[in-house]
Design an enzyme around this catalytic site. Structure first.
Site, short mmCIF file in Angstrom:
data_model
loop_
_atom_site.label_atom_id
_atom_site.label_comp_id
_atom_site.label_asym_id
_atom_site.label_seq_id
_atom_site.Cartn_x
_atom_site.Cartn_y
_atom_site.Cartn_z
N HIS A 1 0.80 -1.22 0.00
CA HIS A 1 0.00 0.00 0.00
C HIS A 1 0.83 1.27 0.00
O HIS A 1 0.27 2.36 0.15
CB HIS A 1 -0.93 0.02 1.21
CG HIS A 1 -2.10 -0.89 1.08
ND1 HIS A 1 -3.28 -0.53 0.50
CD2 HIS A 1 -2.26 -2.19 1.46
CE1 HIS A 1 -4.14 -1.53 0.53
NE2 HIS A 1 -3.54 -2.56 1.09
N LYS B 1 -8.97 13.57 4.19
CA LYS B 1 -8.07 12.41 4.19
C LYS B 1 -7.08 12.58 5.35
O LYS B 1 -7.04 13.62 5.99
CB LYS B 1 -7.31 12.29 2.87
CG LYS B 1 -6.63 13.57 2.42
CD LYS B 1 -6.01 13.41 1.04
CE LYS B 1 -7.05 13.40 -0.04
NZ LYS B 1 -7.36 12.07 -0.55
N ARG B 2 -6.30 11.55 5.58
CA ARG B 2 -5.29 11.63 6.64
C ARG B 2 -4.37 12.82 6.40
O ARG B 2 -4.04 13.14 5.25
CB ARG B 2 -4.49 10.32 6.65
CG ARG B 2 -3.45 10.18 7.72
CD ARG B 2 -2.99 8.72 7.82
NE ARG B 2 -2.58 8.19 6.53
CZ ARG B 2 -1.33 8.24 6.06
NH1 ARG B 2 -0.38 8.80 6.77
NH2 ARG B 2 -1.02 7.72 4.89
N LYS C 1 0.20 14.39 1.02
CA LYS C 1 -1.17 14.62 0.55
C LYS C 1 -1.43 16.10 0.29
O LYS C 1 -2.45 16.47 -0.27
CB LYS C 1 -2.18 14.04 1.55
CG LYS C 1 -2.08 12.51 1.66
CD LYS C 1 -3.06 11.95 2.66
CE LYS C 1 -2.88 10.45 2.86
NZ LYS C 1 -3.38 9.66 1.73
N THR D 1 -8.93 6.00 -2.12
CA THR D 1 -10.31 5.53 -2.33
C THR D 1 -11.30 6.66 -2.07
O THR D 1 -12.43 6.61 -2.54
CB THR D 1 -10.65 4.33 -1.42
OG1 THR D 1 -10.35 4.66 -0.05
CG2 THR D 1 -9.87 3.10 -1.84
N LYS E 1 -15.04 7.69 -3.86
CA LYS E 1 -16.29 7.98 -3.15
C LYS E 1 -16.87 9.32 -3.58
O LYS E 1 -18.07 9.44 -3.84
CB LYS E 1 -16.03 7.97 -1.63
CG LYS E 1 -15.64 6.62 -1.08
CD LYS E 1 -15.00 6.74 0.30
CE LYS E 1 -14.31 5.44 0.68
NZ LYS E 1 -13.32 5.60 1.74
#
Length: 808
Positions: free
Chosen positions: A358, A547-548, A553, A655, A659
């Site tokens: 991952h 998100k985290r 990110k 993911t 969504k």
């Protein structure tokens, strides 16, 4: 065995009867929590009826089964999804109406299980839903954490962590399986003896922890399958030392139980110190050992002791490296407990264990100090050493040079560390990437030498999400519109969402689609009021990055752009833009200093904007506290724009992007992870792509020539936004509070925030123009929903099964 009917009247009777029997209450004087428990217990009865029938069939099942090992399963609340999967939504709604119950009020009483944190755990939960819905025999396996990661509070403009005691009122869905309690051993030493001409290894003077299993049923959608999510709780085998307790030494008397239970106490204990690292290692071995002991026991019950059948009857799937100790543990059980030789055991393991990677980030590839492994798991360490010796010997033969430097990079144990990713790649029969780009990076870079050594084991199956939760449950308005337009076959075959594509040209469909989006914005605004006493204007563009919190990110890229917009508004009285609310949802790891500083920055920007009557006409910034599955279920259907800003080549898949897309949000993203495939599905006109590609990023890392200072000097808007971080604009009383963010961006910028800023800013200008053209924007949004079916986890699981598992 007689079956119970679950029609409207029996449901009403059950709810009322349970309130009377369990609480001595009527509906009129019951608390919301008591009503929730009565409703959930009624649904549980319905599931248990199916579970019993399924288990009866399972007793005689002679096919292959899957054990899916993951350190986290971010399941979210179960009540609504269970009602949906039982196809009982309509009858429960009727019962609720006649009882005068508000279903939203009932559902929000359910505690959210603290079994996961981010994308890894949510993927595992989606996989469990799809496995059951496709009637594939599987068991998910993890730890029954007493506390989740943490509940996030925002106090004084910064993140504060408080315990997430999700089991405070019990878990109505779980069932203890005391017949499968087993022992897990730590410490001690290995005694070597010879017995009947072969070496025997026995662990002595070890410390014992008992693993107690709790099963949660996972009911498939509109089918008879009910799989299990097995959660292991740690406890001491020793009872209370009553004599010590009676003498007043209470802490000493309880110490054994407390030391044992700490293993299943908290998800991801902080590991920036030795004790935290050791606890994580204990956790990983604890649940993998318990799972494999159960799996072998079940195999023997069904098939006897012909363990050469194991690869034909069982797959152990490792979700990232956390459960990687399943490899030496299965070797240990087969050799030390079942009497197999090394060659047999090794062959079985290499044909039974599959691995999904991952991450491509080297710092996230798990490693353990050899000394810690040797001290805590001496027999496992011996097996790892022998695995490493044999792997290195095979590599030396392959490279025809025992001193080839690639061998050390591929070794299982090297430089005083145990390299879990190398172990998983070397000893698994399948190594899977989670998007096409990620799979290519694994082959070309991260595990390039292993790929050349054994190319056939590498694959890339793109992640997916369960459309049952992320559309049918969380967005009932859009679900009804879709069904009214193309029928209901898409619920079983989500790829049929493609049939929506022509409806983007239907004015009536577009109008209803827009109406539903606005209603979803109002639902989110109501949730925000309940949680944080804040509201948002549903007429604003909802721009969401949830998100985290991690530097790669690039929440920072978003924050800097907001500052630039603020400056444009404040500098030019004639400047106008589409009113936009930027919504962030993110937790920062407690020990991740810069991530917590970024949260502080975002909240400071929010306060700055709110002080200006002119700015807040066009801009709002909302930091959604304690972002979890439940808040995601309200936020995602409300989003207009989905921010997927990771540095290209860093996000394995994502993911959240799927969504948002499924619910009609348009993606703003780099060509990274599954964004690449979203782009391929929707086409360039229905997505906003910006920034460098993964190969360019890789070249810049290799060349080392990137200069963020050059960009700083040549982009006046960006320079000003950066300067405002430290000039007192945000913190007049303490201008240097966020100087580490400033210095990181200006003198390091490892994730190319400044490099991609210009491209990102131009893409955001296109968003502003397109959103004002309502017809164009709605067509884009509808196209995204229409193209999202391929990202259902049903497709993902079907591909896993076809290529890797081969379940019947």
């Amino acid at each position: 065995m007689p079956t119970t009917q679950f029609d409207k009247e029996s449901i009403k009777k059950s709810i009322q009867g349970k309130l009377q029997r369990y609480n001595g209450r009527t509906l009129a004087d019951a608390t919301d929590q008591q009503i929730y428990y009565a409703v959930a217990s009624t649904v549980r009865d319905q599931i248990m009826q199916k579970w019993v029938a399924y288990r009866e069939k399972d007793k005689s099942y002679q096919g292959k089964r899957l054990y899916y090992l993951s350190v986290e399963f971010l399941t979210g609340r179960s009540l609504h999804c269970n009602i949906l999967n039982l196809c009982s939504q309509e009858v429960y709604q009727q019962a609720f109406e006649e009882l005068g119950l508000d279903w939203r009020r009932v559902f929000k009483e359910e505690p959210e299980p603290g079994l996961g944190n981010g994308g890894l755990g949510r993927l595992a939960a989606c996989f469990m839903d799809s496995l059951a819905s496709l009637s594939l025999p599987a068991m998910g396996c993890t730890i029954r954490y007493e506390y989740g990661l943490f509940r996030q509070r925002i106090l004084g403009g910064q993140q504060v962590e408080v315990p997430d005691n999700w089991l405070e009122n019990g878990n109505v869905w779980e069932v203890p399986a005391m017949e499968d309690v087993c022992e897990v051993h730590f410490g001690g030493y290995v005694e070597e003896t010879t017995e009947n001409g072969r070496m025997k290894f026995t662990l002595k003077d070890y410390h014992t922890i008992e693993a107690v299993p709790y099963d949660m049923p996972v009911a498939g959608y509109d089918c008879e399958t009910v799989n299990s999510l097995r959660m292991w709780r740690a406890r001491s085998p020793k009872t209370l030392d009553l004599a010590t307790f009676s003498s007043g030494q209470y802490s000493k008397a309880m110490r054994e139980q407390e030391l044992a239970s700490v293993i299943s106490k908290v998800l991801y204990p902080e590991d920036n110190h030795y004790e935290g690292k050791e606890l994580r290692l204990k956790q990983h071995y604890f649940f993998t050992s318990a799972t494999l002991q159960y799996a072998i026991k079940d195999f023997k019950r069904r098939f006897g002791t012909n363990f050469m059948l194991l690869p034909e009857k069982m797959t152990v799937h490792i979700n990232d490296t956390h459960p990687g100790l399943a490899i030496p543990e299965l070797m240990r059980i087969l050799m030390d407990e079942e009497g197999l030789g090394w060659e047999e055991a090794s062959w079985i393991v290499q044909h039974t264990v599959a691995y999904t990677n991952h991450t491509v980030m080297s710092e996230a590839l798990e490693r353990w100090p050899e000394a810690m492994m040797k001290n805590l798991l001496p027999r496992i360490y011996m097996i790892l050493q022998e695995i490493n010796r044999r792997v290195c010997a095979r590599l030396a033969d392959h490279f025809q040079n025992g001193a080839d430097p690639r061998i050390a990079q591929m070794a299982v144990t090297a430089y005083d560390m145990v390299h879990m990713a190398n172990l998983c790649v070397a000893m698994s029969y399948s190594v899977n990437g989670v998007s096409q780009l990620h799979g290519d990076i694994l082959k070309e870079d991260t595990f390039h030498d292993y790929y050349e050594f054994t190319p056939s084991k590498f694959s890339a199956i793109t992640n997916g999400i369960t459309h049952r939760r992320w559309l049918m449950t969380c967005n009932p308005g859009l679900t009804k519109l879709i069904t009214d337009s193309i029928g209901d076959k898409w619920k079983r075959e989500p790829q049929l969402l493609k049939e929506l594509f022509p409806f983007q040209n239907d004015a009536a469909f577009r109008a209803e689609f827009e109406k539903i989006k606005r209603q979803n914005k109002e639902v989110f605004s109501n949730l925000l009021m309940q949680r944080q006493k804040m509201t948002v204007d549903p007429d604003f563009l909802f721009d969401v990055q949830a998100k985290r919190l991690h530097e790669y990110k690039r929440q920072l890229l978003n924050a800097l752009h907001i500052m630039v917009l603020y400056n444009r508004i404040m500098d030019d009285p004639n400047f106008t833009m589409t009113p936009r609310v930027f919504i962030f949802g993110a937790k920062a790891s407690p020990g991740y200093y810069i991530a917590k500083q970024i949260i502080k920055l975002i909240i400071a920007i929010s306060k700055l904007i709110d002080k200006s009557p002119r700015a807040k006409k066009y801009l709002r910034v909302i930091f959604l506290e304690n972002y979890d599955v439940s808040s995601a279920e309200a936020l995602i259907p409300a989003a207009d724009l989905s921010e997927q800003l990771s540095t290209a080549g860093k996000e394995a898949s994502g993911t959240g992007n799927m969504k948002f897309m499924m619910n009609g949000a348009v993606t703003m993203g780099t060509m990274d992870g599954a964004n690449v495939e979203i782009h391929d599905q929707v086409g360039p006109d229905n997505i906003y792509i910006f920034g460098m590609r993964a190969d360019t990023v890789s070249d810049l890392y290799r060349e080392g020539t990137y200069s963020p200072m050059h960009i700083y000097e040549n982009n006046a808007e960006l320079r000003r936004a950066l300067t405002q971080i430290i000039d007192g604009t945000l913190f007049p009383d303490n201008p240097a509070l966020l100087q580490d963010i400033y210095h990181n961006l200006l003198f390091n910028d490892h994730y190319f925030v400044l490099k991609d800023f210009g491209s990102y800013s131009m893409a955001q200008r296109r968003v502003d123009a397109d959103y004002q053209n309502r017809e164009k924007w709605l067509k884009m949004a509808i196209a995204n929903t229409a193209c999202s079916g391929v990202f259902s986890s049903d497709r993902t699981i079907s591909e896993y099964n076809e290529m890797i598992w081969h379940l019947k």
